[in-house]
Scaffold this motif. Structure first.
Motif, PDB file in Angstrom:
ATOM      1  N   LYS A 631      -8.310   3.006  -1.023  1.00 38.98           N
ATOM      2  CA  LYS A 631      -8.214   3.058  -2.095  1.00 38.98           C
ATOM      3  C   LYS A 631      -8.139   3.096  -3.082  1.00 38.98           C
ATOM      4  CE  LYS A 631      -5.094  -0.074   1.045  1.00 38.98           C
ATOM      5  NZ  LYS A 631      -3.605  -0.088   0.451  1.00 38.98           N
ATOM      6  N   ASN A 755       1.096   0.307  -6.787  1.00 41.41           N
ATOM      7  CA  ASN A 755       2.566  -0.144  -5.041  1.00 41.41           C
ATOM      8  C   ASN A 755       1.551   0.305  -4.206  1.00 41.41           C
ATOM      9  OD1 ASN A 755       4.927  -1.041  -4.585  1.00 41.41           O
ATOM     10  ND2 ASN A 755       4.883   1.137  -4.159  1.00 41.41           N
ATOM     11  N   LYS A 756       0.846   1.484  -4.553  1.00 39.90           N
ATOM     12  CA  LYS A 756      -0.418   2.257  -3.551  1.00 39.90           C
ATOM     13  C   LYS A 756      -1.319   1.281  -3.131  1.00 39.90           C
ATOM     14  CE  LYS A 756       2.513   5.511  -2.181  1.00 39.90           C
ATOM     15  NZ  LYS A 756       3.040   6.109  -0.949  1.00 39.90           N
ATOM     16  N   GLU A 758      -1.983  -1.839  -3.940  1.00 40.25           N
ATOM     17  CA  GLU A 758      -2.004  -3.702  -3.311  1.00 40.25           C
ATOM     18  C   GLU A 758      -0.806  -3.086  -2.053  1.00 40.25           C
ATOM     19  OE1 GLU A 758       1.015  -4.948  -6.408  1.00 40.25           O
ATOM     20  OE2 GLU A 758      -0.493  -5.723  -6.839  1.00 40.25           O
ATOM     21  N   GLU A 759      -0.631  -2.257  -1.230  1.00 34.39           N
ATOM     22  CA  GLU A 759      -0.187  -2.275   0.317  1.00 34.39           C
ATOM     23  C   GLU A 759      -1.021  -1.968   1.109  1.00 34.39           C
ATOM     24  OE1 GLU A 759       1.431   2.071   0.926  1.00 34.39           O
ATOM     25  OE2 GLU A 759       3.215   1.379  -0.932  1.00 34.39           O
TER      26      GLU A 759
END
Length: 759
Positions: A631, A755-756, A758-759
């Motif tokens: 992340k 967005n990436k 929080e995935e």
């Protein structure tokens, strides 16, 4: 005029109550930081023990020092009017000065502030007397040396240097020895601080803790005898003489008796270190109340005594009645001391500012990483580089085996701190015991060591010896220490200059100036209180970060970190929208003051994003390492794009500020109306993004809006070339459009990264 003096005396007493509250808030760091930092007990328990010490210390004090009476000035040469000008100036300056430091969360010294305020006020009156040719009773002209006692100020300055240097060095040395003896993994109260659960020998650990506890308790008892009770009504001249004649017997006997007792208690698995820390907290609180009470009530009570003498013998001649009565020693009624003790206890229990000042000291000395309250300075960077070079040279001379053994004694990773603790009980005990020992030693040598300076610098030296200042935090910690020390020295200069000016104003302004000064002081205190309440509201993001630091569950830390990042993005996007709207409106309507405020807000937002990024990087170290790497890339894309939004506002605001500040021609109205329509659409996009709307949809709409702005930019360039437009205004306007495009680009990248992440 007598009525005015009565009002002034009443006001001084009222300010004394506030000064007690402010002073306790400021000096709470002296006796609370160690117990709170080590979490030896609940906050309420620590405060309760300290409150008992404060009340006993205040009630047993047999009076105040003569600093306010004749320690700085020679009152026999000062009239009642002169003295009231000085005292009113001192109290107004003192309360405002201390309240400002407390609001900023910075420890300062009540001793230094009071002494230099008295010195500044008395110096102002002395200069005026010399200018008017004041003479002694034998007709000789008075000099500055006759009117002032500068020895006290010089001794305080000497005490500052001694406190800062000696406390830091001794704190570092003693803590280094203590850590070599105990390491970070030791057996205490029948438990172990080792992560793997290893237990040392009960006999060995009990002997170590017993001897350490015996030394600590002996030092604390000695500190109470020398410092805490030196001015109390219980300490008779005979008892003082007895203690002085049997010093080494008392110390030696105390070490022997208490060491045996503490060893037995430790063998019985009782909390010896906890008792030492709480006892030390009580002792420092008691000594603080007994000795520093003069800093809060000395001036008002001296003013009351001066007023009573003037009413009885002054014959209504305020400027001709000399204050010879203040040459005598002070005798304070017990009721005043008890009342002061009650106020101090209430302030300690209910003051939010006390918690703020304690937080500054604890954060700068904590063992692990966390929110660094201070930024980085050039001086701190230089000190860190120089220290690393020197440490490298010293390490090269130490044999390899010894170096490895020493490193093994400082392996903090193998230890487990109490939940929420900033450091362990060993360091907390060293902080309190060494601070008490140094203050007691300074008192016995008649050196005016400041309790604030000693306790704070011992804590900083001990944290450095404990290797709490890692490469990632050393620059920030040193910057914080330098900021606090700088605040101490600034206190002296500001107190002197400000009180000098206030006293001059009161002297020449007489009735009107005194009334205005009282009103101004009340207004500033109310405004400061309201401002502090507004700025001290704990944000949700700060609460989330504290929960992350306290949690040991990696999955829980990851969940909280996601919330923290999302909340940071949401709050910052809302600020971006507000700033963007204010900036463009101010430029088009030529509001220079609004542009200046907006530019300052942009810089503050940039610093806040940087601070949040530093906290979130620390938080990422507490989640699963594989997840952190996965992340990490998306996190940095998100936070860097968010920072880019603010830089766009900064690049947009500076040309606008310069243009409006120079009173250049405005942008034609047609272009303003066209741009405002597009700006409002951009604001709607940013608002939608801050409300967690579908990120892909926002990115698509932002891309379309970006293309629209690009076309509009080409139109502006064509109009500049084809029409007779003002080049300066249209160039700034063109920059506004270009940076608006960049805002949309940065918004798209922020949404993609979030967005990436929080995935």
């Amino acid at each position: 005029m007598n009525t005015l003096f009565l009002i002034i005396v009443i006001f001084l007493i009222v300010l004394a109550v506030f000064d007690l509250m402010v002073g306790v808030s400021n000096d709470a760091v002296n006796f609370l930081n160690s117990a709170i930092g080590a979490r030896v007990a609940r906050y309420r328990t620590v405060v309760a023990i300290a409150a008992i010490g404060v009340f006993i210390g205040a009630a047993l004090s047999n009076g105040m020092m003569d600093v306010a009476r004749n320690g700085i000035m020679t009152p026999a040469y000062f009239s009642f009017y002169d003295v009231m000008c000085v005292f009113l100036a001192v109290m107004i300056t003192d309360v405002i000065l201390l309240d400002v430091f407390n609001t900023l969360g910075m420890p300062t010294s009540t001793t230094v502030s009071m002494v230099f305020e008295l010195l500044g006020g008395a110096f102002a009156i002395a200069i005026l007397q010399i200018m008017h040719g004041a003479t002694a009773s034998d007709g000789t002209l008075l000099s500055l040396g006759d009117l002032l006692n500068t020895e006290k100020a010089i001794s305080v300055i000497l005490g500052i240097f001694l406190s800062v240097a000696i406390a830091f060095v001794f704190g570092m040395l003693v803590q280094w020895v203590a850590r070599i003896v105990f390491t970070f993994t030791y057996r205490v109260n029948g438990r172990t601080t080792d992560q793997k659960g290893k237990m040392g020998s009960l006999l060995t650990s009990s002997l170590k803790i017993g001897i350490f506890g015996g030394l600590s308790v002996t030092v604390i008892v000695w500190f109470l005898l020398i410092n805490g009770l030196k001015n109390s009504s219980l300490m008779t001249p005979e008892m003082k003489a007895l203690i002085s004649e049997n010093t080494w017997l008392i110390i030696g006997g105390g070490i022997a008796v208490f060491s045996v007792l503490m060893t037995l208690l430790s063998a019985l698995k009782l909390p010896v270190l906890k008792c030492v820390v709480l006892f030390g907290t009580f002792a420092l609180a008691m000594a603080f109340a007994g000795n520093d009470l003069v800093n809060f009530v000395g001036v008002p009570l001296t003013g009351l005594e001066a007023y009573q003498d003037y009413i009885a013998h002054g014959s209504a001649d305020a400027q001709g009645f000399m204050m010879k009565s203040l040459m005598e020693g002070a005798r304070t009624p017990a009721i005043y001391l008890i009342a002061a003790g009650v106020v101090m206890v209430l302030a300690l229990v209910f003051s939010k500012k006390a918690q703020n000042v304690v937080k500054t000291s604890v954060d700068l000395s904590r063992q692990d990483e966390g929110d660094e309250m201070f930024g980085a300075s050039g001086v701190a960077r230089t000190l860190v580089r120089t220290s690393r070079s020197v440490a490298g040279g010293v390490a090269a001379m130490v044999p390899g085996g010894m170096a490895r053994w020493i490193d093994s004694r400082f392996n903090a990773d193998a230890a487990v701190l109490k939940q929420g603790a900033a450091f362990d009980e060993i360091r907390a005990a060293v902080n309190l015991v060494l601070a008490g020992a140094l203050v007691a030693l300074g008192t016995s040598l008649k050196l005016p060591l400041s309790t604030t300076y000693v306790t704070f610098m011992v804590a900083m030296g001990a944290s450095l010896a404990d290797r709490a200042w890692s490469r990632e935090s050393a620059v920030f910690r040193i910057t914080g220490v330098l900021s606090v020390i700088g605040g101490w020295f600034i206190t002296a200069g500001v107190a002197f200059i400000l009180c000098f000016l206030v006293c001059i104003t009161l002297f020449f302004g007489s009735f009107m100036a005194m009334v205005a000064a009282i009103a101004l002081a009340i207004f500033l205190l109310i405004r400061s209180h309201l401002s502090y309440k507004k700025s001290n509201k704990t944000s949700e993001a700060d609460e989330l970060f504290d929960r992350i630091i306290r949690s040991s569950d990696k999955a829980e830390c990851w969940r909280l970190l996601r919330q923290h990042v999302t909340l940071t993005i949401t709050n910052q996007l809302q600020l971006v929208a507000e700033t963007y709207k204010s900036l463009t409106d101010a430029f088009f309507y030529e509001d220079y003051r609004m542009l200046k405020r907006t530019t300052a807000m942009t810089e503050n937002q940039r610093k806040d994003i940087k601070r949040q990024r530093r906290k979130q990087i620390v938080a990422q170290r507490r989640i699963d390492p594989v997840l952190s790497i996965e992340k990490g890339t998306w996190y940095f894309l998100t936070i860097n794009s968010l920072a880019q939004l603010v830089y766009c506002l900064k690049r947009m605001g500076e040309p606008c500020l310069e243009h409006v500040g120079n009173n250049f021609s405005p942008v034609p109205g047609r272009y303003i109306q066209e741009f405002l329509q597009m700006r409002n659409e951009i604001l709607q996009l940013i608002t939608r993004a801050s409300h967690a709307e579908t990120k892909d949809l926002i990115r698509g709409d932002a891309n379309k809006m970006q293309s629209q702005l690009s076309d509009y930019r080409q139109t502006i360039i064509h109009d500049i070339q084809a029409k007779q437009l003002n080049i300066e205004s249209m160039t700034v306007f063109l920059n506004l459009v270009q940076e608006s495009q960049q805002i949309l680009s940065a918004l798209r990248h922020t949404m993609r990264g979030l967005n990436k992440f929080e995935e």
